[in-house]
Design a protein around this motif. Structure first.
Motif, mmCIF file in Angstrom:
data_model
loop_
_atom_site.group_PDB
_atom_site.id
_atom_site.type_symbol
_atom_site.label_atom_id
_atom_site.label_comp_id
_atom_site.label_asym_id
_atom_site.label_seq_id
_atom_site.Cartn_x
_atom_site.Cartn_y
_atom_site.Cartn_z
ATOM 1 N N ILE A 1 -78.448 -107.003 16.329
ATOM 2 C CA ILE A 1 -78.232 -106.174 15.140
ATOM 3 C C ILE A 1 -79.486 -106.133 14.265
ATOM 4 N N THR A 2 -80.088 -107.295 14.004
ATOM 5 C CA THR A 2 -81.278 -107.321 13.129
ATOM 6 C C THR A 2 -82.459 -106.621 13.783
ATOM 7 N N LEU A 3 -82.591 -106.696 15.113
ATOM 8 C CA LEU A 3 -83.671 -105.964 15.778
ATOM 9 C C LEU A 3 -83.458 -104.464 15.674
ATOM 10 N N ALA A 4 -82.213 -104.025 15.787
ATOM 11 C CA ALA A 4 -81.933 -102.595 15.625
ATOM 12 C C ALA A 4 -82.226 -102.129 14.199
ATOM 13 N N LEU A 5 -81.858 -102.946 13.199
ATOM 14 C CA LEU A 5 -82.184 -102.580 11.816
ATOM 15 C C LEU A 5 -83.688 -102.515 11.597
ATOM 16 N N HIS A 6 -84.414 -103.434 12.226
ATOM 17 C CA HIS A 6 -85.870 -103.424 12.092
ATOM 18 C C HIS A 6 -86.470 -102.165 12.702
ATOM 19 N N GLN A 7 -85.969 -101.753 13.835
ATOM 20 C CA GLN A 7 -86.500 -100.560 14.491
ATOM 21 C C GLN A 7 -86.192 -99.294 13.695
ATOM 22 N N HIS A 8 -85.157 -99.327 12.863
ATOM 23 C CA HIS A 8 -84.830 -98.181 12.000
ATOM 24 C C HIS A 8 -85.448 -98.331 10.606
ATOM 25 N N ALA A 9 -86.438 -99.214 10.487
ATOM 26 C CA ALA A 9 -87.192 -99.414 9.235
ATOM 27 C C ALA A 9 -86.308 -99.907 8.094
ATOM 28 N N MET A 10 -85.212 -100.582 8.420
ATOM 29 C CA MET A 10 -84.336 -101.162 7.397
ATOM 30 C C MET A 10 -84.662 -102.664 7.326
ATOM 31 N N TYR A 11 -85.826 -102.945 6.738
ATOM 32 C CA TYR A 11 -86.365 -104.304 6.795
ATOM 33 C C TYR A 11 -85.590 -105.269 5.895
ATOM 34 N N GLU A 12 -85.189 -104.827 4.718
ATOM 35 C CA GLU A 12 -84.436 -105.704 3.833
ATOM 36 C C GLU A 12 -83.081 -106.058 4.449
ATOM 37 N N GLU A 13 -82.439 -105.071 5.083
ATOM 38 C CA GLU A 13 -81.160 -105.330 5.725
ATOM 39 C C GLU A 13 -81.325 -106.270 6.914
#
Length: 578
Positions: free
Chosen positions: A49-61
């Protein structure tokens, strides 16, 4: 950028560790132990989940997901172990630590708040067992130990990456500052809080003509000129003890190596002292950074300008003294020439032949002209020397027009010029020097008559304008070009200044007018157009040089006036030459 890379690496490490532990967890699950499988599944899901958020530029999430996952795993292990001090609580503590490394302010506060909640639940779990697993269970210890090792490794790697990046950044900053200090044009010297020299830039060698190590100790202070040392010490003390920035200019010795022998000479140096303020230390003395700049050329230019100004003032004073002396020396014989020529023309000394009488008239006319020139020179020299004393007294300004018309009447008749007066009724009393005001109007009338065409008209208008009396002289003569209009009031300036000029004069009339107007704190403006004439306007304060607003009270309108038409201000209004 570094924080983003660390988040991605952490997610991949969690996924890798969970995938490696998943076979063991599934084996234990078959044996009846579900906790290892739950922990591995939570880690694998958190990483994905956190890798997917990172790839979508949602770094804080992504950062929040990693912190919450660690604390969730810690909560599960804390509830599974009834002991108060267990590895689950240790894992939960690492969540806020990771938030401090990777997240912003809000997530950091939330992490410590959740840790407090987990601590309360750990206390409750120790009092009321919520699971049937014993603390001595090897499976629980194995799962807790491996989880703690993975989480601690992730936090340690994150801290190591961030610290390494900051070390690289600090080194780059230090290199940039060192490069700047070494290549800046001004000499940079840093002093310790005790006044010792800590650093000297390369440019200080060219400024002082010596190696930088030769400036250590008392060498720098000895280079100061004896007379400038108190100012230097005072400015340094203000920066070192008071924490204030100071800038001074002092003389310092510069060595000049010539044939192996150093011949010293002094240069002017601008020194800017800046204290290095550090509120955390709370020291009574501060380190000081000083910038040394060679300003010898600027000081030499200032000295040259001052010398040129002094020479010009002396020349101007000498000119004024010369004009005053010559004027006084010429006035006495000219009075005799004018007086005796008038006596000869009137026949007091006996009858003259027509030829001799004509000669006496020419002598009388030329003598009067010279006497007027001498009077102008004397007035101009007094104005320039500041010795023209005004005697302001109240008088009616409209009386000036009639008296001045009588004085220039003969000159106007010779050129067939018509004199017209346009005077407003109920003019206020004017506090001014009446003789000077008469001189102003006479000079303006003489110029207007002289430069008017034969048969023309010269008009004098006088009215009140605010707190001033407006006195204008208008003619329809030859006019002036814009470049000549800008030089109105300069001494000895004439529109036609060649040897074959048509109009005689010294060019002092308007300069005297300008000087007298300035003495009254008035204003002189001129508008002109070639071939159409000239209008010269003088504004004189009603209450004399010092305007008293109370005495010239503001007029309060009794009815609303219509909006004024936007026009160009009169003092900026100049007609262009055709």
């Amino acid at each position: 950028m570094l924080r983003r890379k660390t988040l991605a690496n952490n997610a991949r490490l969690v996924m890798l560790a969970s995938a490696l532990l998943m076979p063991l967890a599934m084996y234990l699950l078959v044996g009846g132990a579900a906790l290892p499988f739950v922990i591995a599944a939570m880690g694998l899901a958190s990483g994905m989940i956190t890798l997917a958020l990172h790839q979508h530029a949602m770094y804080e999430e992504a950062a929040a997901g990693q912190v919450y996952s660690i604390m969730a795993v810690g909560l599960v292990l804390t509830l599974a172990d009834p002991n108060l001090a267990d590895m689950g609580l240790a894992i939960a503590v690492l969540g806020p630590v990771l938030a401090s490394l990777l997240a912003r302010g809000p997530l950091r506060r939330q992490g410590w708040l959740l840790l407090g909640v987990i601590g309360v639940l750990a206390v409750v779990a120790s009092l009321v067992p919520m699971a049937s697993i014993s603390i001595n269970d090897l499976t629980l210890k194995l799962v807790s130990g491996l989880t703690l090792a993975v989480v601690a490794g992730i936090v340690a790697l994150s801290a190591n990456r961030i610290r390494g990046a900051y070390d690289v950044y600090d080194k780059a900053q230090m290199s940039a500052y060192r490069h700047l200090i070494e290549h800046v044009q001004d000499a940079v010297i840093r002093f310790s809080s005790n006044g010792e020299l800590l650093l000297a830039s390369r440019s200080s060698e060219s400024l002082f003509g010596c190696r930088r190590y030769e400036l250590s100790g008392a060498s720098l202070g000895e280079r100061l000129h004896v007379l400038d040392r108190p100012a230097y010490l005072t400015a340094f003390a203000d920066a070192n003890q008071g924490g204030k920035s100071r800038t001074i200019e002092v003389r310092m010795r510069q060595d000049d190596p010539v044939a192996g022998v150093r011949v010293p000479h002094f240069i002017w140096v601008e020194i800017s002292f800046s204290p290095v303020l550090d509120a955390a230390k709370g020291e009574l003395r501060y380190e000081v950074v000083a910038l040394f700049r060679d300003v010898t050329e600027r000081r030499d230019q200032q000295a040259a300008v001052e010398e040129a100004r002094r020479v010009a003032e002396e020349a101007s004073n000498a000119k004024s003294r010369f004009l005053a002396t010559i004027g006084h020396e010429l006035r006495t014989p000219l009075n005799a020439v004018v007086g005796f020529s008038e006596m000869m023309s009137s026949g007091i000394g006996g009858d003259l032949s027509p030829t001799h009488k004509e000669y006496a008239g020419l002598i009388h006319q030329s003598g009067k002209h010279l006497l007027e020139v001498v009077g102008m020179l004397l007035d101009m020299s007094k104005i320039e020397a500041g010795k023209f004393e005004l005697q302001p007294e109240p008088f009616l300004p409209d009386t000036l027009v009639h008296n001045c018309f009588r004085l220039v009447e003969n000159l106007a008749q010779e050129r067939q010029i018509r004199l017209v007066g346009d005077i407003s009724r109920h003019l206020p009393m004017l506090v001014a020097d009446e003789r000077a005001c008469r001189q102003i109007l006479l000079n303006l009338l003489s110029n207007a008559i002289k430069f008017s065409h034969e048969g023309g008209t010269v008009t004098v208008t006088m009215k009140r304008q605010g707190q001033c009396v407006n006195m204008s002289v208008v003619d329809n003569g030859i006019g002036m070009a814009p470049e000549s209009l800008q030089r109105v009031g300069e001494p000895f300036f004439q529109v036609q200044d060649g040897l074959n000029r048509r109009y005689e004069g010294t060019g002092l009339g308007l300069s005297i007018v300008k000087g007298l107007v300035d003495l009254h704190d008035g204003t002189l403006r001129a508008m002109s157009e070639i071939g159409a004439g000239t209008m010269v306007t003088v504004l004189l304060p009603i209450n004399g040089p010092a305007i008293k607003v109370v005495e010239t009270a503001t007029v309060t309108p009794l009815h609303r006036e219509p909006a004024p038409i936007q026009v160009t201000p009169w003092h900026d209004e100049k007609r262009k030459a055709q």
